[in-house]
Design a protein around this motif. Structure first.
Motif, PDB file in Angstrom:
ATOM      1  N   ASN A 191       0.825  -1.197   0.000  1.00 23.22           N
ATOM      2  CA  ASN A 191       0.000   0.000   0.000  1.00 23.22           C
ATOM      3  C   ASN A 191       0.870   1.263   0.000  1.00 23.22           C
ATOM      4  O   ASN A 191       0.586   2.244  -0.697  1.00 23.22           O
ATOM      5  N   THR A 192       1.931   1.239   0.787  1.00 13.52           N
ATOM      6  CA  THR A 192       2.827   2.395   0.873  1.00 13.52           C
ATOM      7  C   THR A 192       3.469   2.705  -0.465  1.00 13.52           C
ATOM      8  O   THR A 192       3.471   3.856  -0.932  1.00 13.52           O
ATOM      9  N   THR A 220       2.473   1.760  -3.388  1.00 15.09           N
ATOM     10  CA  THR A 220       1.447   2.147  -4.357  1.00 15.09           C
ATOM     11  C   THR A 220       1.118   3.633  -4.225  1.00 15.09           C
ATOM     12  O   THR A 220       1.020   4.362  -5.220  1.00 15.09           O
ATOM     13  N   MET A 221       0.980   4.099  -2.976  1.00 15.22           N
ATOM     14  CA  MET A 221       0.667   5.507  -2.755  1.00 15.22           C
ATOM     15  C   MET A 221       1.847   6.412  -3.116  1.00 15.22           C
ATOM     16  O   MET A 221       1.668   7.492  -3.675  1.00 15.22           O
ATOM     17  N   ASP A 251      -3.162  10.915  -8.903  1.00 14.31           N
ATOM     18  CA  ASP A 251      -3.253   9.459  -8.924  1.00 14.31           C
ATOM     19  C   ASP A 251      -3.781   8.982 -10.258  1.00 14.31           C
ATOM     20  O   ASP A 251      -4.619   9.618 -10.878  1.00 14.31           O
ATOM     21  N   ASN A 265     -10.802   5.447  -3.242  1.00 14.10           N
ATOM     22  CA  ASN A 265      -9.838   4.520  -3.820  1.00 14.10           C
ATOM     23  C   ASN A 265     -10.052   3.148  -3.174  1.00 14.10           C
ATOM     24  O   ASN A 265      -9.504   2.854  -2.113  1.00 14.10           O
ATOM     25  N   ARG A 307      -9.039   0.187  -3.802  1.00 16.02           N
ATOM     26  CA  ARG A 307      -7.852  -0.645  -3.617  1.00 16.02           C
ATOM     27  C   ARG A 307      -7.132  -0.262  -2.321  1.00 16.02           C
ATOM     28  O   ARG A 307      -6.717  -1.118  -1.545  1.00 16.02           O
ATOM     29  N   ARG A 308      -6.987   1.044  -2.124  1.00 11.75           N
ATOM     30  CA  ARG A 308      -6.261   1.521  -0.945  1.00 11.75           C
ATOM     31  C   ARG A 308      -7.029   1.160   0.335  1.00 11.75           C
ATOM     32  O   ARG A 308      -6.461   0.696   1.312  1.00 11.75           O
ATOM     33  N   THR A 309      -8.333   1.398   0.307  1.00 15.37           N
ATOM     34  CA  THR A 309      -9.171   1.065   1.464  1.00 15.37           C
ATOM     35  C   THR A 309      -9.081  -0.423   1.778  1.00 15.37           C
ATOM     36  O   THR A 309      -8.961  -0.833   2.933  1.00 15.37           O
ATOM     37  N   THR A 336      -5.686  -1.375   3.297  1.00 10.41           N
ATOM     38  CA  THR A 336      -5.579  -0.925   4.689  1.00 10.41           C
ATOM     39  C   THR A 336      -6.436  -1.786   5.600  1.00 10.41           C
ATOM     40  O   THR A 336      -6.014  -2.185   6.687  1.00 10.41           O
ATOM     41  N   THR A 355      -1.343   4.799   6.094  1.00  8.17           N
ATOM     42  CA  THR A 355      -2.215   5.142   4.975  1.00  8.17           C
ATOM     43  C   THR A 355      -2.824   6.532   5.152  1.00  8.17           C
ATOM     44  O   THR A 355      -2.862   7.339   4.214  1.00  8.17           O
ATOM     45  N   SER A 399      -2.139   9.710   2.943  1.00 11.94           N
ATOM     46  CA  SER A 399      -3.316  10.227   2.275  1.00 11.94           C
ATOM     47  C   SER A 399      -3.465  11.725   2.529  1.00 11.94           C
ATOM     48  O   SER A 399      -3.873  12.485   1.639  1.00 11.94           O
TER      49      SER A 399
END
Length: 852
Positions: free
Chosen positions: A292-293, A295-296, A406, A495, A497-499, A502, A743, A747
């Motif tokens: 996740n990190t 990706t962000m 993004d 988002n 995917r992000r949710t 996490t 996250t 964010s």
């Protein structure tokens, strides 16, 4: 590109801190487990290396003592180890010395009548003085060794715990009535079992034989070889003097030491495996955080990466630069984790030492394999977690340098993801259903495989699930928090995917915690129902060490004041249809007052007529019903025919066949007495309980339990096991919390302009804080809710595979605890949002609006 990767790591070190911390915690758990296990194992090996230092050959009698396994009459031998055997072995050419050893369970009571130490580690033995009147194995620190009946010696630590001094009267007990003895000496010993907390009581040889075995009998003979005689040569000489058969076991000192070393290795290995499983769970949770990190980070650096592509960097170079960043983070965090793991290992050793002062200890063992495994695992987990984000980074087109923000996932990629996730989840759920429907252990493998597939499938589908699930709480958020609530819901589903990434970290932890809780409640409920339904007696009297009770104790308890009815439970066996079946024997006249089997056919009163009762499982297997006859083989090798007088539902508290004690005694002259069921004239009163204790001479080994005591004892076991599991899962939950913090923090950085605009149009700092906090709570509750549902489903499936092993097992969901877990998840979300929310509220409005 390497320099670029290094600059990126240094430039974003704040944003990568939580990722590095997650890797560090996981590798610290791995390293700490390995250091602690290796240290404990080495300490135990060093301590137990003295156990057989003076033993060349040991001859053991398998049938000696109360703990001997019962044999059929055809297998029994009248031979035994006695003084004549000792003299024969001592006279062998290769033997320098032979010592007859008496050993067995011996409990010691303190001045209040309570057992000193644990029942399983209470030992007794014989004191064997030489010509000088001393036994070199047990040097006296005070007083002298026991010389006649009524005298004992105690090890120094046991005497200290009991507050005893030479000359005091001490109460001791084996599997019979308790007796008083005078303490004549306090000794020291290098016996590792004693130094590890066992109690050791010494008697003179004749008294020890009478108290623990039978007069004149030894449980083993320890032989020391003459100089120049090998252990194997002495072993051959000893075996030639023993009767044929398998009653006597002979082993060399080397074999005994190797067996002991193997047992220690297996014990510490099992512990290490269990701890490493939980460490692996923590690392698995960390994978979601790392992925996740990156990706962000890549989404935030779209323009930067596109510029690299525009000035000539190839896709491979962009991918490699991201992986190098992961490698640097993984290496740094793994080394830090290794150092922290050494500290954890030392802390665990200190904790064990504080809780169990007698546990062997030694210097920390940091094996090379520990260093390699900790560092390699940390680096691999980090790099592999960054592979997919690195591939996405390489696909950023150079033209993206003219834009920012993004790059959302295409509908096609989400569609493919959802199809794959649905197929995997459906396959896993199907396997679970098949395994659970078997009702026995055959279904455990399909359930385990299905659980793994279902979890993977659900994780893949989390982005799809996030939108409808979070949408359900949208109206509530808007009503409770107004505009910040609406914004929080929109941010949570912006988002998927992000949710999902996490929330998945919390989902894993809550799945395991919920499953364990439901399993504990289900098994506890089954046992509680078994005790309540099958046991009509007020008290269950057993030996604390789990051994058989002597006939003398049975007689004493039956005659105790306040006892209305009592029956020993005799344990024997029958051979039915060429398979051994355990038998419970009860007194036929008092059976209806003490035991309440749930009858499905016939009547329990037939025990008085010499008939038997069988449970439903045996009845089904052998096609039996009330009135049927069945051919059986008895323990004395005789055969006969029994009439089935009734069939009862299978119960965990009762064996498959019930007979009258008088019938059991006809074919098994030495049945095991497992426990005694007692009915009190005044019910389960404390007066009757004390009367039973008094009747046994306040024997420290006797346990008198009511039905509630039995429930509470089992409940404590379940609670202890669950608390231990919760403690081990705490690390993975902590890593999950770091993921939420990470996250949200990233964010906030990503949404600087948005937050600045919200502040510019009138949303105050408190509103910004509420928005971030509610977003965190929503994500946390989403992950927790999915985890609780999955955990309950997994527990139901596992219960399905245990139905044949635990009678009356049904799935019990403790809704109160499930709600507590969800509430704690919400609290986790609030705590995790403290720093990101504060940071978001303090952003400068103008600086945020002009962020590019």
């Amino acid at each position: 590109m390497f320099r670029t990767a290094l600059r990126n790591v240094l430039a974003h070190k704040g944003r990568l801190l939580m990722t590095a911390l997650a890797v560090m915690l996981g590798t610290a758990f791995v390293a700490g487990t390995m250091v602690f296990s290796d240290t404990l194992g080495q300490a135990m090996k060093n301590s137990y290396s003295k156990s057989y230092s003076d033993v060349s050959v040991l001859v053991s009698d398998r049938d000696a003592g109360a703990g001997a396994s019962p044999r059929q009459k055809s297998e029994r031998s009248t031979a035994r180890l006695d003084e004549a055997t000792v003299k024969q072995i001592a006279a062998l050419p290769g033997a320098e010395q032979a010592r007859g050893v008496v050993s067995g369970f011996t409990a010691v009571a303190d001045r209040k009548g309570n057992l000193i130490g644990e029942s399983w580690s209470a030992k007794g033995g014989n004191y064997v003085p030489d010509g000088s009147g001393k036994d070199s194995r047990y040097p006296m620190a005070d007083g002298r060794g026991p010389q006649k009946a009524g005298e004992i010696a105690l090890d120094k630590e046991t005497a200290r715990k009991g507050g005893y001094q030479v000359g005091d009267t001490v109460r001791i007990a084996s599997n019979g009535p308790a007796v008083d003895a005078r303490l004549t000496g306090v000794f020291t010993t290098d016996d590792p079992e004693v130094s590890s907390g066992s109690t050791l009581t010494l008697l003179d040889t004749a008294s020890a034989q009478k108290f623990l075995l039978t007069p004149g009998q030894y449980s083993s003979i320890s032989v020391k070889a003459k100089p120049g005689t090998s252990e194997s040569a002495l072993l051959s000489e000893v075996e030639a003097k023993l009767p044929s058969g398998d009653r006597f076991r002979t082993e060399t000192g080397r074999q005994l030491t190797d067996e002991q070393t193997k047992m220690i290795a297996e014990g510490t290995g099992s512990m290490k495996t269990m701890l490493l499983v939980f460490a692996a769970i923590s690392l698995f949770v960390g994978i979601f955080i790392i992925a996740n990190t990156f990706t962000m980070l890549i989404a935030q650096r779209t323009k930067e990466l596109a510029l690299l592509r525009a000035v000539g960097a190839s896709r491979r170079q962009v991918t490699d630069s991201v992986l190098v960043e992961a490698l640097l983070i993984g290496a740094t965090a793994s080394v830090a984790g290794l150092v922290a793991g050494v500290g954890i290992g030392a802390g665990m050793q200190a904790l064990i030492r504080a809780l169990t002062p007698s546990m062997p200890t030694g210097p920390l063992v940091i094996a090379p394999v520990t260093i390699v495994v900790a560092v390699v695992v940390g680096i691999l987990v980090t790099v592999l977690s960054a592979v997919l984000p690195a591939i996405r980074a390489s696909r950023i087109a150079p033209v993206a340098a003219m834009s920012s923000g993004d790059q959302p996932a295409t509908q096609k990629s989400l569609l493919i993801r959802n199809i794959i996730g649905s197929l995997i989840a459906a396959g896993g759920l199907a396997l679970i259903a098949v395994g659970a429907s078997t009702g026995n252990s055959d279904g455990r493998m399909p359930v385990a495989l299905g659980a793994g597939l279902a979890l993977i499938g659900i994780f893949i589908l989390l982005p799809l699930l996030s939108r409808p699930v979070i949408a359900l709480v949208g109206p509530l958020l808007a009503k409770l928090a107004g505009t910040p609530g609406k914004l929080a819901r929109q941010n949570a589903v912006r988002n998927p995917r992000r949710t999902a990434a996490t929330a998945a970290a919390l989902t894993i932890g809550l799945t395991l915690v919920s499953a364990l809780t439901v399993l504990g409640a289900s098994i506890g409920g089954a046992v509680d129902r078994a005790v309540t339904s099958a046991m009509k007696a007020d008290f269950n009297v057993t030996m604390a060490n789990g051994r058989d009770m002597s006939p003398e104790l049975v007689s004493q308890i039956t005659k105790a004041p306040g006892v209305a009815a009592a029956s020993p439970r005799l344990q024997s066996y029958l051979r039915i249809d060429d398979s051994f079946t355990s038998v419970d024997g009860f007194d036929a006249d008092s059976f209806d007052q003490l035991v309440r089997p749930t009858m499905t056919g016939g009547s329990a009163s037939v025990l008085k007529q010499g008939q038997v009762l069988v449970d439903s499982a045996i009845a089904k297997k052998s096609n039996l019903s009330a009135g049927s006859t069945v051919k059986v083989s008895y323990p004395d090798d005789r055969t006969g025919t029994l009439t089935v007088g009734g069939v009862f539902e299978k119960s965990e508290m009762i064996s498959g066949v019930i007979m009258a004690n008088a019938e059991v005694a006809k074919h098994d002259p030495n049945p095991s007495v497992n426990d005694i069921l007692v009915k009190g004239t005044d019910g389960a009163s404390s007066t009757v309980k004390q009367s039973i204790k008094d009747a046994t001479g306040n024997n420290p080994v006797i346990d008198v339990k009511t039905k509630q005591d039995m429930r509470d004892e089992f409940s404590k076991m379940i609670t202890f096991a669950l608390n231990m599991m919760y403690g081990l899962l705490a690390m993975s939950v902590l890593v999950a919390i770091l993921g939420v913090i990470n996250t949200l923090a990233m964010s906030v950085f990503e949404r600087k302009r948005e937050i600045g605009m919200l502040r510019a149009i009138g949303l105050d700092r408190g509103g910004i804080k509420r928005m971030v906090r509610l977003e965190s709570v929503v994500i946390s509750l989403f992950g927790a809710a999915i985890g609780v549902l999955l955990g309950c489903f997994m527990a139901w499936a596992v219960n399905g595979t245990l139905e044949s092993s635990i009678a009356g097992l049904t799935t019990v969901i403790p809704y109160g605890k499930m709600l507590v877990f969800l509430a704690l998840a919400g609290l986790v979300g609030l705590v995790a949002a403290i720093w990101p929310a504060r940071r978001a509220s303090r952003l400068d409005i103008l600086a945020s609006i002009k962020t590019d």
